[in-house]
Write an enzyme that holds these catalytic residues in place. Sequence first.
Site, PDB file in Angstrom:
ATOM      1  CG  ASP A  42      -2.038   0.981   1.293  1.00  0.00           C
ATOM      2  OD1 ASP A  42      -2.279   2.150  -0.194  1.00  0.00           O
ATOM      3  OD2 ASP A  42      -2.547   1.455   1.966  1.00  0.00           O
ATOM      4  CG  HIS A  59       0.267   2.212  -9.170  1.00  0.00           C
ATOM      5  ND1 HIS A  59      -0.298   1.460  -7.613  1.00  0.00           N
ATOM      6  CD2 HIS A  59      -1.102   2.705  -9.339  1.00  0.00           C
ATOM      7  CE1 HIS A  59      -1.281   1.938  -7.935  1.00  0.00           C
ATOM      8  NE2 HIS A  59      -2.288   2.551  -8.773  1.00  0.00           N
ATOM      9  CG  LEU A 153       9.549 -17.170  -2.283  1.00  0.00           C
ATOM     10  CD1 LEU A 153       8.949 -17.705  -1.162  1.00  0.00           C
ATOM     11  CD2 LEU A 153       9.422 -15.209  -2.907  1.00  0.00           C
TER      12      LEU A 153
HETATM   13  C1  IPE Z   1      -5.374  -2.677   0.004  1.00  0.00           C
HETATM   14  O1  IPE Z   1      -5.197  -1.647  -0.408  1.00  0.00           O
HETATM   15  C2  IPE Z   1      -5.284  -3.607  -1.611  1.00  0.00           C
HETATM   16  C3  IPE Z   1      -4.092  -3.886  -1.969  1.00  0.00           C
HETATM   17  C4  IPE Z   1      -2.701  -3.252  -1.720  1.00  0.00           C
HETATM   18  C5  IPE Z   1      -4.059  -3.908  -3.254  1.00  0.00           C
HETATM   19  P1  IPE Z   1      -6.542  -0.185  -0.280  1.00  0.00           P
HETATM   20  O2  IPE Z   1      -5.456   0.864  -0.794  1.00  0.00           O
HETATM   21  O3  IPE Z   1      -6.787  -0.852  -1.673  1.00  0.00           O
HETATM   22  O4  IPE Z   1      -6.782  -0.160   1.127  1.00  0.00           O
HETATM   23  P2  IPE Z   1      -8.098   0.518   1.739  1.00  0.00           P
HETATM   24  O5  IPE Z   1      -8.239   1.251   0.624  1.00  0.00           O
HETATM   25  O6  IPE Z   1      -7.091   1.911   2.188  1.00  0.00           O
HETATM   26  O7  IPE Z   1      -8.706   0.178   2.739  1.00  0.00           O
HETATM   27  C1  IPE Z   2      -1.782   0.243  -2.766  1.00  0.00           C
HETATM   28  O1  IPE Z   2      -1.476   1.339  -3.413  1.00  0.00           O
HETATM   29  C2  IPE Z   2      -1.906   0.005  -4.758  1.00  0.00           C
HETATM   30  C3  IPE Z   2      -3.421  -0.642  -4.806  1.00  0.00           C
HETATM   31  C4  IPE Z   2      -4.171  -0.816  -4.048  1.00  0.00           C
HETATM   32  C5  IPE Z   2      -3.545  -1.636  -6.201  1.00  0.00           C
HETATM   33  P1  IPE Z   2      -2.698   2.647  -3.144  1.00  0.00           P
HETATM   34  O2  IPE Z   2      -2.611   3.150  -4.999  1.00  0.00           O
HETATM   35  O3  IPE Z   2      -3.899   2.199  -2.733  1.00  0.00           O
HETATM   36  O4  IPE Z   2      -2.244   4.032  -2.801  1.00  0.00           O
HETATM   37  P2  IPE Z   2      -2.480   4.882  -1.895  1.00  0.00           P
HETATM   38  O5  IPE Z   2      -2.550   3.856  -0.420  1.00  0.00           O
HETATM   39  O6  IPE Z   2      -4.052   5.336  -2.617  1.00  0.00           O
HETATM   40  O7  IPE Z   2      -1.610   5.849  -1.561  1.00  0.00           O
HETATM   41 MG    MG Z   3      -3.733   2.517  -0.580  1.00  0.00          MG
END
Ligand code: IPE
Ligand code: IPE
Ligand code: MG
Length: 267
Positions: A42, A59, A153
């Site tokens: 995240d 990403h 792994l």
């Molecule tokens: C969780 O992150 C999903 C992934 C990392 C793939 P999100 O960014 O979607 O989660 P929330 O919305 O903060 O709970």
């Molecule tokens: C996690 O990073 C990746 C996915 C959920 C695909 P985010 O895109 O949720 O990044 P933030 O949380 O908005 O910073």
């Molecule tokens: Mg996120």
Amino acid sequence: MIKKLFNFFKNKEMGYNEKKYEYLMKNIDFSRLPKHIAIIMDGNGRWATKRGMLRAYGHRAGVEALRDIVKACSELKIPVLTVYAFSTENWKRPKEEVDALMNLLVEYVYKEVEELNKNKVKIRAIGRIHELPEKCQRAVKYAVEFTSKNTGLNFNLALNYGGRAELVDAMRKIGKKIQGGIIEIKEIDEKLISDHLYTKELPDPDLLIRPAGDYRISNFLIWQLAYTEFWYTDVMWPDFRRVDMLRAIYEFQQRERRFGGVPKKDK
Ligand code: IPE
Ligand code: IPE
Ligand code: MG
């Protein structure tokens, strides 16, 4: 000892640091590593926005982190790594971002699979894979088949994954077996449910890592995480490197897992 380490980290900038790395390598007990590490990748969006870039750029930067962590897990001979790459809720995001994520997945697979294969990594995908765009399904299938014989792994990519969706899918499979007379209701127990999850045959995670400073599960592995140790950091996923994972492992090793029992010293 823990206090010393805490001060040590407090005085250092987060991120890669030679001394910190050396300290951890010296103090981690490599005979007691977690058997399964799960990571909620995240913070990509915030990382990019802070730099005035599009979220998709974050990403892309996150792939660098993933590359380092997979390699580190391989080298440490950690048996299982599961990473949350796309949730069943992430479809709510703007179409451009979803498209960018799907394209990145395809690019990642074709670019990395040979190197992963060389390192004996066995790729699996968990989630409702059949709902992904065709090109993603093809890429995933290719990666899974290409590495299926590997003995290193076990690397699970959670794609269109939701913990609740996984339980729904498991209930449906079990329901069908009951309907068909293959099993009886009284045979339903915890093991049977575990055996119908996407993660069947794999041990539950010992350690869950969530970067980017949020403290929630976000529908990840809700059944499997029942007794997992959580570890959080403010480091954003694109900045996350093996030194951060080693710190998580070190702190994991300082904890006592009681599984509902009493502390060891009271036994
Ligand atoms: C969780 O992150 C999903 C992934 C990392 C793939 P999100 O960014 O979607 O989660 P929330 O919305 O903060 O709970
Ligand atoms: C996690 O990073 C990746 C996915 C959920 C695909 P985010 O895109 O949720 O990044 P933030 O949380 O908005 O910073
Ligand atoms: Mg996120």
